[in-house]
Design a protein around this motif. Structure first.
Motif, PDB file in Angstrom:
ATOM      1  N   ASP A   1       0.869  -1.206  -0.032  1.00 49.29           N
ATOM      2  CA  ASP A   1       0.027   0.130  -0.100  1.00 49.29           C
ATOM      3  C   ASP A   1       0.695   1.217  -0.098  1.00 49.29           C
ATOM      4  OD1 ASP A   1      -2.187  -1.557   0.181  1.00 49.29           O
ATOM      5  OD2 ASP A   1      -2.505  -1.525   2.181  1.00 49.29           O
ATOM      6  N   SER A   2       2.168   1.146   0.104  1.00 48.57           N
ATOM      7  CA  SER A   2       3.130   2.468   0.141  1.00 48.57           C
ATOM      8  C   SER A   2       4.332   2.034  -1.017  1.00 48.57           C
ATOM      9  CB  SER A   2       3.399   2.638   1.566  1.00 48.57           C
ATOM     10  OG  SER A   2       4.376   1.343   2.086  1.00 48.57           O
ATOM     11  N   VAL A   3       4.910   3.238  -1.149  1.00 46.48           N
ATOM     12  CA  VAL A   3       6.129   3.259  -1.991  1.00 46.48           C
ATOM     13  C   VAL A   3       7.007   4.036  -1.176  1.00 46.48           C
ATOM     14  CG1 VAL A   3       6.890   4.102  -4.133  1.00 46.48           C
ATOM     15  CG2 VAL A   3       4.570   3.167  -3.875  1.00 46.48           C
ATOM     16  N   ASP A   4       8.410   3.468  -1.171  1.00 48.04           N
ATOM     17  CA  ASP A   4       9.455   4.239  -0.612  1.00 48.04           C
ATOM     18  C   ASP A   4      10.043   5.194  -1.591  1.00 48.04           C
ATOM     19  OD1 ASP A   4       9.412   2.819   1.531  1.00 48.04           O
ATOM     20  OD2 ASP A   4      10.923   1.501   1.299  1.00 48.04           O
TER      21      ASP A   4
ATOM     22  N   MET B   1      -0.913   8.476  -3.399  1.00 48.80           N
ATOM     23  CA  MET B   1      -0.094   9.701  -3.431  1.00 48.80           C
ATOM     24  C   MET B   1       1.253   9.521  -4.371  1.00 48.80           C
ATOM     25  SD  MET B   1      -0.107  11.189   0.415  1.00 48.80           S
ATOM     26  CE  MET B   1       0.826  12.387   0.054  1.00 48.80           C
ATOM     27  N   TYR B   2       1.759   8.667  -4.669  1.00 51.49           N
ATOM     28  CA  TYR B   2       2.929   8.460  -5.499  1.00 51.49           C
ATOM     29  C   TYR B   2       2.698   8.600  -6.988  1.00 51.49           C
ATOM     30  CZ  TYR B   2       6.572   6.148  -8.104  1.00 51.49           C
ATOM     31  OH  TYR B   2       7.687   5.953  -8.901  1.00 51.49           O
ATOM     32  N   HIS B   3       3.559   9.501  -7.542  1.00 53.52           N
ATOM     33  CA  HIS B   3       3.639   9.462  -8.921  1.00 53.52           C
ATOM     34  C   HIS B   3       4.967   9.256  -9.711  1.00 53.52           C
ATOM     35  CE1 HIS B   3       5.605  13.599  -8.453  1.00 53.52           C
ATOM     36  NE2 HIS B   3       4.468  13.698  -7.464  1.00 53.52           N
ATOM     37  N   GLU B   4       5.020   9.177 -11.040  1.00 52.41           N
ATOM     38  CA  GLU B   4       6.279   8.564 -11.588  1.00 52.41           C
ATOM     39  C   GLU B   4       7.320   9.445 -11.548  1.00 52.41           C
ATOM     40  OE1 GLU B   4       4.844   9.896 -16.075  1.00 52.41           O
ATOM     41  OE2 GLU B   4       5.038   7.938 -15.549  1.00 52.41           O
TER      42      GLU B   4
ATOM     43  N   VAL C   1      16.819  11.278   2.624  1.00 53.46           N
ATOM     44  CA  VAL C   1      16.441  10.269   3.638  1.00 53.46           C
ATOM     45  C   VAL C   1      15.221   9.347   2.628  1.00 53.46           C
ATOM     46  CG1 VAL C   1      16.778  11.142   5.586  1.00 53.46           C
ATOM     47  CG2 VAL C   1      14.851  11.599   4.480  1.00 53.46           C
ATOM     48  N   ILE C   2      14.831   8.355   3.003  1.00 54.10           N
ATOM     49  CA  ILE C   2      13.922   7.432   2.277  1.00 54.10           C
ATOM     50  C   ILE C   2      12.809   7.591   3.195  1.00 54.10           C
ATOM     51  CG2 ILE C   2      12.992   5.005   1.359  1.00 54.10           C
ATOM     52  CD1 ILE C   2      15.413   6.399  -0.154  1.00 54.10           C
ATOM     53  N   LYS C   3      11.445   7.826   2.295  1.00 47.82           N
ATOM     54  CA  LYS C   3      10.294   7.927   3.241  1.00 47.82           C
ATOM     55  C   LYS C   3       9.140   7.223   2.335  1.00 47.82           C
ATOM     56  CE  LYS C   3       7.056  11.449   4.536  1.00 47.82           C
ATOM     57  NZ  LYS C   3       6.586  12.966   4.612  1.00 47.82           N
ATOM     58  N   SER C   4       8.262   6.560   3.222  1.00 45.25           N
ATOM     59  CA  SER C   4       7.369   5.760   2.626  1.00 45.25           C
ATOM     60  C   SER C   4       5.902   6.532   2.607  1.00 45.25           C
ATOM     61  CB  SER C   4       6.854   4.607   3.469  1.00 45.25           C
ATOM     62  OG  SER C   4       7.871   3.737   3.543  1.00 45.25           O
ATOM     63  N   VAL C   5       5.329   6.762   1.332  1.00 40.24           N
ATOM     64  CA  VAL C   5       4.134   7.302   1.105  1.00 40.24           C
ATOM     65  C   VAL C   5       3.098   6.422   0.500  1.00 40.24           C
ATOM     66  CG1 VAL C   5       5.441   9.570   0.395  1.00 40.24           C
ATOM     67  CG2 VAL C   5       4.933   7.758  -1.431  1.00 40.24           C
ATOM     68  N   PRO C   6       1.818   6.937   0.677  1.00 38.89           N
ATOM     69  CA  PRO C   6       0.692   6.346   0.484  1.00 38.89           C
ATOM     70  C   PRO C   6       0.686   5.762  -1.239  1.00 38.89           C
ATOM     71  CG  PRO C   6      -0.110   7.557   1.825  1.00 38.89           C
ATOM     72  CD  PRO C   6       1.416   7.794   1.832  1.00 38.89           C
TER      73      PRO C   6
END
Length: 244
Positions: free
Chosen positions: A35-38, A66-69, A58-63
């Motif tokens: 359900d999330s993308v780093d 909300m992720y786009h290419e 830093v690396i952050k997980s987002v839903p």
């Protein structure tokens, strides 16, 4: 004697197993990865023209919704690039915020101001970090040019000077043909206004229709040979068009 099956005990065991499984899934975040993308974000504020290092990220997980290419997932795709605008803490980083060229003087390249009289027009849509193609256009009404020879000024005709330019560039791989690009993908180092300040987009970084001020001077990252060629061509009656 056969032991009697206890239905209630079986149901309780199944429910307990499901509960333990749910706890394990929750702790291991098994479905969270689906359900999330780093993505990579700024660890702290990065000012414009900052050379980005690994400790800045830093690396952050987002839903996933909300992720786009355009969001970048790997630090190594960003490290070594420069920011073309200020990035706030935890800002998502996309390629449009980055410039991977250094635009610093080297043994091969330097930054040269281009006189406005060399240009047919200084376009207001050009911005720093653009890459431009340079086209030469001959001015048929160019006046005769003067050159100092042995301390005396001798008058050279247009044809004589043009012949001299052609000889100087005979070994150059890029032929000077009117209407064709003589140089391509030349980095724009600066676009300045009359107060020597940078011209940027008035409303947002990539705003090209509305600048913070009118451009008065442009500087390009060129080799000395490239700059000499432009200078010689201008003496021979050529002016230049810069286009993205």
């Amino acid at each position: 004697m056969t032991r009697k099956f206890n239905k209630n005990h079986f149901i309780a065991l199944v429910c307990f197993s499901l509960f333990i499984g749910a706890v394990i899934v929750q702790e291991m975040n098994v479905f969270g990865d689906l359900d999330s993308v780093d993505v990579v974000v700024a660890k702290h504020q990065l000012d414009k023209d900052t050379l980005i290092e690994e400790e800045d990220l830093v690396i952050k997980s987002v839903p996933r919704e909300m992720y786009h290419e355009n969001m970048i997932k790997k630090k190594e795709e960003i490290v070594g690039n420069r920011t073309i605008q200020t990035l706030d803490t935890s800002s998502f980083i996309s390629p449009k915020y980055l410039y991977n060229g250094q635009l610093l003087p080297t043994d091969a390249h330097d930054i040269f101001p281009i006189p406005n009289k060399w240009l047919l027009e200084l376009q207001g849509t050009l911005r720093r970090y653009d890459e431009v193609n340079i086209k030469a256009v001959h001015n048929k009404n160019v006046a005769q040019n003067k050159q100092a020879i042995d301390g005396e000024e001798d008058l050279l005709s247009e044809d004589e000077l043009r012949e001299q330019v052609d000889q100087n560039n005979a070994n150059n791989e890029e032929n000077v043909n009117e209407g064709k690009y003589i140089f391509t993908k030349v980095p724009v180092a600066y676009v300045k206004n009359t107060q020597n300040g940078e011209v940027t987009g008035a409303n947002f970084t990539d705003d090209r229709l509305n600048g913070t001020s009118a451009p008065a001077e442009i500087e390009l990252s060129l080799t000395p040979d490239q700059f000499d060629k432009l200078s010689q061509l201008n003496q021979a009656g050529y002016e230049f068009i810069l286009s993205r």
